[in-house]
Enzyme design. Structure first.
Site, mmCIF file in Angstrom:
data_model
loop_
_atom_site.group_PDB
_atom_site.id
_atom_site.type_symbol
_atom_site.label_atom_id
_atom_site.label_comp_id
_atom_site.label_asym_id
_atom_site.label_seq_id
_atom_site.Cartn_x
_atom_site.Cartn_y
_atom_site.Cartn_z
ATOM 1 N N TYR A 1 31.175 46.504 16.041
ATOM 2 C CA TYR A 1 30.172 46.408 14.985
ATOM 3 C C TYR A 1 30.834 45.820 13.750
ATOM 4 O O TYR A 1 31.462 46.512 12.965
ATOM 5 C CB TYR A 1 29.591 47.790 14.672
ATOM 6 N N TYR B 1 21.174 40.482 17.106
ATOM 7 C CA TYR B 1 21.742 41.629 16.392
ATOM 8 C C TYR B 1 21.228 42.918 17.018
ATOM 9 O O TYR B 1 20.027 43.180 17.062
ATOM 10 C CB TYR B 1 21.341 41.539 14.927
#
Length: 391
Positions: free
Chosen positions: A343, A293
């Site tokens: 995202y 991430y």
């Protein structure tokens, strides 16, 4: 009792990634779920479970109605923003493994660029009538009121304690954008950056520059999770959920855990990592691809340390050379990550893990069998190890 191998990801679906979808978030969610079901060779009537995020505006029952899903025997929402990503698959896998549901869809959809922008100051976050509102009220008056600002505190301490530089952060951005440049689905397809360009980009919250911060995206992602036995008979190679874990550290806050003995650390990811290695029976050398991430570049370095790929403060040395390249020791985010592809609160990273195991990724890592995927950091988080079945 173990969850390892009991459930498989049988389908993935996604909308296009944009800055202005022109569609409602509910429609984005529905499109992504429909795509995942088509990919899995299943119909909406096969679905009896749904999982999403607490921050998703699309209620499970609303998505079910839009798609013509009938009765649901399982539905769940996971808290803490991007930290929920891998936990949605964990929840789905647990439901399948225990018989609570047979086919579970995990999804996330938002207009995060054309609608509510998570990267901006939200005074409502400090006005919530709950414990999170109280927590936020501690630091909002000091100007620490955006995700970048909260991460900058820990990043600055990391530079101070371990002698890292902002160029070390930039190396993560350069690799991600390099991979995005050769991924046709990435927002930054065809747009790599150099380290010099990273260093020339403007400050957002020192020591974070513009190119250290992930983009804002409109779009949706969905995953179909079912039993290994059922997935075996579906169109695509099933992807084994070899391990799934959540973690929260001592003294945990939501992106502002400043009151621990160590500020430049992510102990919640350490909690996740220990579980993943134990459940999967794998070691660091067994990981073929790391989908970490990357909402902010410093937290990629900290994750490498918490997960045990290197010691505390050693990530800056670990990532030198071609370590993170597609042909390197630990290929990082072949899809381009959230810095380069999109995202979607980490859900697109899980989809990339599935593609790598299937052998269908745009930037395919040769012989990928075990993929590590992590969720949002700086918050209570989650992670997965995805693998191939040995039938």
């Amino acid at each position: 009792m173990t969850l390892a191998g009991k459930a498989a990801i049988a389908g993935i679906g996604a909308t296009e990634f944009s800055k202005d979808s022109g569609r409602s978030e509910l429609r984005l969610a529905s499109e992504a779920v429909r795509g995942a079901l088509d990919d899995a060779g299943l119909a909406p009537s096969d679905v009896d479970g749904m999982v999403t995020f607490t921050m998703d505006a699309n209620a499970e029952i609303a998505v079910a109605r839009e798609l013509g899903v009938g009765e649901l025997s399982f539905f769940s929402r996971v808290h803490y923003g991007g930290g929920a990503a891998a936990a949605t698959v964990q929840q789905a896998a647990m439901a399948v493994a225990t018989g609570a549901a047979d086919v579970v869809v995990a999804y996330r959809a938002f207009n995060e660029r054309s609608g509510q922008r998570f990267g901006q100051v939200s005074s409502a976050a400090a006005h919530q009538v709950n414990s999170s509102g109280v927590d936020n009220s501690f630091h909002y008056p000091a100007g620490i009121a955006t995700p970048a600002a909260t991460v900058a505190m820990a990043a600055q301490r990391y530079l101070y304690e371990y002698g890292a530089t902002t160029e070390d952060f930039g190396r993560v951005a350069v690799v991600d954008r390099k991979h995005a440049a050769t991924n046709p689905n990435a927002w930054f397809h065809g747009k790599p950056i150099s380290l010099d360009e990273h260093q020339a980009s403007r400050w957002i919250a020192e020591p974070l520059r513009l190119l250290d911060c992930c983009q804002e995206t409109d779009g949706g992602i969905a995953l179909v999770i079912t039993s290994a036995a059922r997935a075996k008979d579906l169109p695509h190679t099933p992807v084994r959920v070899a391990a799934a874990a959540q973690g929260s550290g001592t003294g945990q806050y939501v992106m502002t855990s400043y009151y621990r003995d160590e500020l430049a650390a992510l102990p919640e990811m350490g909690v996740v990592g220990r579980q993943l290695w134990e459940q999967s029976g794998l070691g660091h050398s067994d990981v073929d691809v790391a989908v970490l991430y990357d909402h902010f570049t410093p937290y990629v370095l900290l994750q490498l340390e918490e997960l045990g790929f290197c010691g505390r403060g050693e990530a800056k040395d670990f990532i030198t050379g071609d370590t993170l390249e597609l042909h390197g020791k630990l290929p990082l985010n072949p899809h381009g990550g959230q810095l380069g592809e999109a995202y979607l609160h980490g859900m697109n990273g899980i989809a990339e893990g599935v593609r790598q195991i299937r052998g269908s990724a745009a930037n395919q890592v040769t012989g990928a069998r075990n993929v590590l995927v992590t969720a949002g950091t700086g918050v209570p988080t989650s992670g997965l190890v995805l693998g191939a079945y040995e039938w």
